[in-house]
Scaffold this motif. Sequence first.
Motif, PDB file in Angstrom:
ATOM      1  N   LEU A 198      13.640 -33.731  -1.137  1.00  0.00           N
ATOM      2  CA  LEU A 198      14.825 -34.190  -0.395  1.00  0.00           C
ATOM      3  C   LEU A 198      15.652 -32.982   0.064  1.00  0.00           C
ATOM      4  O   LEU A 198      16.740 -32.720  -0.459  1.00  0.00           O
ATOM      5  CB  LEU A 198      15.671 -35.129  -1.253  1.00  0.00           C
ATOM      6  CG  LEU A 198      15.126 -36.560  -1.407  1.00  0.00           C
ATOM      7  CD1 LEU A 198      15.875 -37.302  -2.502  1.00  0.00           C
ATOM      8  CD2 LEU A 198      15.231 -37.318  -0.087  1.00  0.00           C
ATOM      9  N   PRO A 199      15.142 -32.237   1.038  1.00  0.00           N
ATOM     10  CA  PRO A 199      15.860 -31.035   1.482  1.00  0.00           C
ATOM     11  C   PRO A 199      17.184 -31.343   2.178  1.00  0.00           C
ATOM     12  O   PRO A 199      17.977 -30.436   2.418  1.00  0.00           O
ATOM     13  CB  PRO A 199      14.866 -30.380   2.451  1.00  0.00           C
ATOM     14  CG  PRO A 199      14.039 -31.520   2.969  1.00  0.00           C
ATOM     15  CD  PRO A 199      13.905 -32.457   1.801  1.00  0.00           C
ATOM     16  N   GLU A 200      17.440 -32.618   2.509  1.00  0.00           N
ATOM     17  CA  GLU A 200      18.702 -32.985   3.151  1.00  0.00           C
ATOM     18  C   GLU A 200      19.879 -32.964   2.180  1.00  0.00           C
ATOM     19  O   GLU A 200      21.036 -32.946   2.621  1.00  0.00           O
ATOM     20  CB  GLU A 200      18.605 -34.390   3.760  1.00  0.00           C
ATOM     21  CG  GLU A 200      17.523 -34.564   4.800  1.00  0.00           C
ATOM     22  CD  GLU A 200      16.190 -34.988   4.203  1.00  0.00           C
ATOM     23  OE1 GLU A 200      15.284 -35.340   4.972  1.00  0.00           O
ATOM     24  OE2 GLU A 200      16.053 -34.972   2.952  1.00  0.00           O
ATOM     25  N   ILE A 201      19.593 -32.989   0.873  1.00  0.00           N
ATOM     26  CA  ILE A 201      20.673 -33.059  -0.130  1.00  0.00           C
ATOM     27  C   ILE A 201      20.942 -31.681  -0.724  1.00  0.00           C
ATOM     28  O   ILE A 201      20.047 -31.012  -1.225  1.00  0.00           O
ATOM     29  CB  ILE A 201      20.327 -34.077  -1.227  1.00  0.00           C
ATOM     30  CG1 ILE A 201      20.358 -35.490  -0.645  1.00  0.00           C
ATOM     31  CG2 ILE A 201      21.302 -33.966  -2.404  1.00  0.00           C
ATOM     32  CD1 ILE A 201      20.057 -36.591  -1.637  1.00  0.00           C
ATOM     33  N   PHE A 202      22.206 -31.286  -0.657  1.00  0.00           N
ATOM     34  CA  PHE A 202      22.695 -30.040  -1.231  1.00  0.00           C
ATOM     35  C   PHE A 202      23.529 -30.417  -2.447  1.00  0.00           C
ATOM     36  O   PHE A 202      24.577 -31.048  -2.307  1.00  0.00           O
ATOM     37  CB  PHE A 202      23.531 -29.303  -0.183  1.00  0.00           C
ATOM     38  CG  PHE A 202      24.070 -27.966  -0.616  1.00  0.00           C
ATOM     39  CD1 PHE A 202      23.358 -26.805  -0.385  1.00  0.00           C
ATOM     40  CD2 PHE A 202      25.307 -27.865  -1.242  1.00  0.00           C
ATOM     41  CE1 PHE A 202      23.859 -25.576  -0.752  1.00  0.00           C
ATOM     42  CE2 PHE A 202      25.824 -26.638  -1.626  1.00  0.00           C
ATOM     43  CZ  PHE A 202      25.091 -25.488  -1.382  1.00  0.00           C
ATOM     44  N   ARG A 203      23.064 -30.041  -3.625  1.00  0.00           N
ATOM     45  CA  ARG A 203      23.737 -30.461  -4.859  1.00  0.00           C
ATOM     46  C   ARG A 203      24.757 -29.428  -5.308  1.00  0.00           C
ATOM     47  O   ARG A 203      24.476 -28.231  -5.417  1.00  0.00           O
ATOM     48  CB  ARG A 203      22.730 -30.672  -5.991  1.00  0.00           C
ATOM     49  CG  ARG A 203      21.859 -31.894  -5.836  1.00  0.00           C
ATOM     50  CD  ARG A 203      21.206 -32.276  -7.151  1.00  0.00           C
ATOM     51  NE  ARG A 203      21.491 -33.670  -7.478  1.00  0.00           N
ATOM     52  CZ  ARG A 203      21.219 -34.234  -8.647  1.00  0.00           C
ATOM     53  NH1 ARG A 203      20.673 -33.531  -9.612  1.00  0.00           N
ATOM     54  NH2 ARG A 203      21.500 -35.495  -8.856  1.00  0.00           N
ATOM     55  N   VAL A 204      25.983 -29.897  -5.584  1.00  0.00           N
ATOM     56  CA  VAL A 204      27.051 -29.078  -6.136  1.00  0.00           C
ATOM     57  C   VAL A 204      27.305 -29.577  -7.551  1.00  0.00           C
ATOM     58  O   VAL A 204      27.448 -30.786  -7.766  1.00  0.00           O
ATOM     59  CB  VAL A 204      28.332 -29.194  -5.287  1.00  0.00           C
ATOM     60  CG1 VAL A 204      29.456 -28.365  -5.898  1.00  0.00           C
ATOM     61  CG2 VAL A 204      28.056 -28.758  -3.857  1.00  0.00           C
ATOM     62  N   ALA A 205      27.354 -28.673  -8.519  1.00  0.00           N
ATOM     63  CA  ALA A 205      27.386 -29.125  -9.911  1.00  0.00           C
ATOM     64  C   ALA A 205      28.162 -28.155 -10.800  1.00  0.00           C
ATOM     65  O   ALA A 205      28.520 -27.048 -10.391  1.00  0.00           O
ATOM     66  CB  ALA A 205      25.961 -29.295 -10.441  1.00  0.00           C
ATOM     67  N   SER A 206      28.395 -28.586 -12.018  1.00  0.00           N
ATOM     68  CA  SER A 206      29.074 -27.744 -13.009  1.00  0.00           C
ATOM     69  C   SER A 206      28.090 -26.913 -13.820  1.00  0.00           C
ATOM     70  O   SER A 206      28.494 -25.984 -14.511  1.00  0.00           O
ATOM     71  CB  SER A 206      29.899 -28.621 -13.953  1.00  0.00           C
ATOM     72  OG  SER A 206      29.078 -29.585 -14.587  1.00  0.00           O
ATOM     73  N   ARG A 207      26.787 -27.233 -13.725  1.00  0.00           N
ATOM     74  CA  ARG A 207      25.759 -26.517 -14.481  1.00  0.00           C
ATOM     75  C   ARG A 207      24.680 -26.041 -13.518  1.00  0.00           C
ATOM     76  O   ARG A 207      24.260 -26.799 -12.644  1.00  0.00           O
ATOM     77  CB  ARG A 207      25.139 -27.436 -15.535  1.00  0.00           C
ATOM     78  CG  ARG A 207      26.145 -27.996 -16.536  1.00  0.00           C
ATOM     79  CD  ARG A 207      25.486 -29.004 -17.463  1.00  0.00           C
ATOM     80  NE  ARG A 207      26.454 -29.597 -18.395  1.00  0.00           N
ATOM     81  CZ  ARG A 207      26.149 -30.527 -19.279  1.00  0.00           C
ATOM     82  NH1 ARG A 207      24.910 -31.003 -19.354  1.00  0.00           N
ATOM     83  NH2 ARG A 207      27.078 -30.998 -20.093  1.00  0.00           N
TER      84      ARG A 207
END
Length: 254
Positions: A75-84
């Motif tokens: 799923l290259p359309e999703i850019f994940r931003v996270a705390s870890r």
Amino acid sequence: MNITPLPLSFGATIEGMDLRQAGPGTAQLLRSALLQYGMLVIRGQSLTPPEQVAATELFGSLETFPAMRGQLDGLPEIFRVASRPEDGHVDVGRYWHSDGSFRAEPTPISFWYSVAQSSEGGDTLFTDLQQAYAELQPEIREEFDALRTAHRNGVVHPLVLKHPKTGIPALYLNLGLTGGVLGYGPERSQALMQAVDRHYSRPGATYRHHWLPGDVVVADNLHVAHKATPVGPGRRILNRTTVRADGVIWPEAA
């Protein structure tokens, strides 16, 4: 579907809809609301990653991102931003910016879906770039109208950017990635950027979104800028999808 404007110059909440069931008529209403208000807040959604991609495609064709740690396979359309780090990109965007401003054709629309949220911190601030321009003193507005800014990658944009659909001018500046103002020395460029930073954050100009799981926020990046805040203990994940400049679908009527 109920649309309620926020008590600001921008933004609206939408209730009574399931993005998974959105048809062409609903898509047109969403596009019109986004163009009018600049930002939409839609709580209580339940989206798988492919469903988020489909929901974002109501607004146009999506950008893609390279595979790397913390991102979703296939799923290259999703850019994940996270705390870890194992969940996505950490410490991202803690300054006023519009996503994709480093591109020659700026990213017009961002769509965030809240997967998991820490009990503390991690709010996102939003501010109205069109209102920020409108509230400038006339002599400052005249100065800014003639200026261009350069990102660190060499991309140049006007400091006052007109919306491609409405033609409304906005004070468009990425406080983290801009290297300077063309024709200004380093000290003068820095002073201008600091002044814009303060102007974006002026009292009464910002909306603070406290994320809950299932929240969706959609922003017109040419109308609204945003800024991340530090995340407290616990696991936090936002899935972000973005619409390409050459694939955006604005409503049929401005």
